[in-house]
Enzyme design. Structure first.
Site, PDB file in Angstrom:
ATOM      1  N   SER A  59       0.855  -1.182   0.000  1.00 26.64           N
ATOM      2  CA  SER A  59       0.000   0.000   0.000  1.00 26.64           C
ATOM      3  C   SER A  59       0.887   1.226   0.000  1.00 26.64           C
ATOM      4  O   SER A  59       1.811   1.333   0.832  1.00 26.64           O
ATOM      5  CB  SER A  59      -0.914   0.020   1.227  1.00 26.64           C
ATOM      6  N   SER A 110      -0.030   4.537   0.635  1.00 30.30           N
ATOM      7  CA  SER A 110      -0.269   5.428   1.774  1.00 30.30           C
ATOM      8  C   SER A 110       0.269   4.818   3.065  1.00 30.30           C
ATOM      9  O   SER A 110       0.854   5.519   3.905  1.00 30.30           O
ATOM     10  CB  SER A 110      -1.765   5.750   1.908  1.00 30.30           C
ATOM     11  N   THR A 170      -1.593   2.819  -4.415  1.00 22.81           N
ATOM     12  CA  THR A 170      -1.826   1.752  -5.384  1.00 22.81           C
ATOM     13  C   THR A 170      -2.878   2.168  -6.414  1.00 22.81           C
ATOM     14  O   THR A 170      -2.814   1.745  -7.573  1.00 22.81           O
ATOM     15  CB  THR A 170      -2.253   0.459  -4.682  1.00 22.81           C
TER      16      THR A 170
END
Length: 347
Positions: free
Chosen positions: A91, A93, A260
């Site tokens: 991911s 973030s 993503t």
């Protein structure tokens, strides 16, 4: 008096998505890699994810990142990502938040200017480039996973919406990419509830109709993500901007555009011949936050053209806390948790 069971957290956010970084209170997990440790947590200790993403301690819109020992000696730390949908292997973030946390916690000492280090995710090693100014982590750039288009402009009949056209990208998870304007959305905050309902219906329909297989990883589970795409505007030579919204099944619209999701967009733009290596795409969320994705290269892998990319954003520390785990609380299920608490007596 019973011994207090505690978990140490550093709460952070990037683009509005809160990532709870678990810095202490969890015993070492079995497994010879971060991926193996993730699989143990998923299969034998899912209570940690549930505890920190459900009442009374959290909400499903958050994410959790557990710091663990890396298997690769080059990595400063390992981390396992937990979300409402389960355990994504990567991911953007969460990586930005974890990288910020290891700098703020002193696991990686801060250096003024630019510095680089490695983290180990369940997907493998991730290069981190950090910008520190006056002791503040101003930006994190992390590698996006190699991304590609699996399906281009398929259609599906969705109850209440009719025929929906979508593409599917892999960028750390499979993403349905949907044009927002085609469904009447401008991607503003006032539409968040309707976007959630539409995305839920589309993902349910796709999951019922078909599955997806990665060309090297094989079956990685049902499609969990949908990314609403706004129009792409060129704002400078090689620099593009687009409003965006990412949905995580079931029921969550992310506060950020997600790393993503941004990588998936770059894969689609490359597939359509709209970007060249070196070009950048800034995705802008419902809350006017953004990430910048840079298309660095493309290479052929079997029948797929795979896009290499980098994602840049900023993480903020918003809280340091000790979570007190009370297993007598009727809202707390310790069955999948007690055995991994480092301060819990084991029988």
């Amino acid at each position: 008096m019973k011994q207090a069971l505690t978990i140490q957290l550093m709460d952070t956010h990037a683009g509005g998505d809160v990532s709870r970084i678990v810095t202490g209170g969890i015993a070492p997990l079995p497994g010879d890699s971060v991926r193996a440790q993730m699989e143990y947590l998923r299969d034998a200790a899912d209570g940690l994810r549930k505890l920190l993403l459900e009442e009374p301690y959290g909400i499903p819109e958050m994410s959790v990142d557990l710091l663990v020992s890396p298997s690769d000696p080059r990595a400063a730390a390992g981390y396992i990502i937990m979300e409402v949908m389960g355990y994504p292997i990567y991911s953007g973030s969460n990586t930005i938040c974890t990288a910020t946390a290891v700098l703020e916690a002193g696991i990686v000492p801060k250096k003024e200017g630019r510095q680089s280090f490695l983290l180990e995710s369940p997907a493998g090693l991730v290069r981190i480039d950090a910008l520190v100014e006056n002791g503040v982590v101003e930006a994190i750039t992390c590698e996006g996973l190699p991304s590609y288009i699996d399906t281009y402009r398929a259609t599906i009949d969705v109850p209440s919406l009719g025929t929906v056209t979508y593409s599917v990208a892999y960028s750390g998870g499979f993403y349905a990419l949907v044009d927002a304007e085609s469904l009447g959305f401008d991607l503003t905050l006032s539409e968040e509830r309707k976007l959630t309902g539409a995305a839920h219906a589309i993902v349910e329909a796709i999951q019922a109709e078909r599955g997806f297989s990665h060309y090297t990883l094989g079956d990685v589970g049902p499609l969990p993500f949908l990314h609403f795409m706004g129009p792409v505007h060129q704002v400078a030579e090689g620099y593009y901007r687009s409003r965006s919204a990412t949905y995580v099944h079931p029921g969550v619209i992310c506060r950020s555009t997600t790393g993503t999701g941004t990588s998936a967009r770059l894969a689609l733009m490359n597939y359509e011949g709209l970007v060249r290596p070196g070009d950048k795409l800034e995705t802008v969320s419902l809350r006017e936050t953004g990430f910048i994705g840079e298309f660095s290269a493309a290479e052929q892998a079997g029948e797929h053209q795979v896009v290499k990319n980098n994602i840049t954003g900023k993480g903020y520390v918003i809280a340091h806390s000790d979570i007190v785990v009370n297993c007598d609380d009727s809202l707390v299920d310790c069955d999948g948790l007690r055995h991994i608490l480092s301060n819990c007596p084991h029988s």
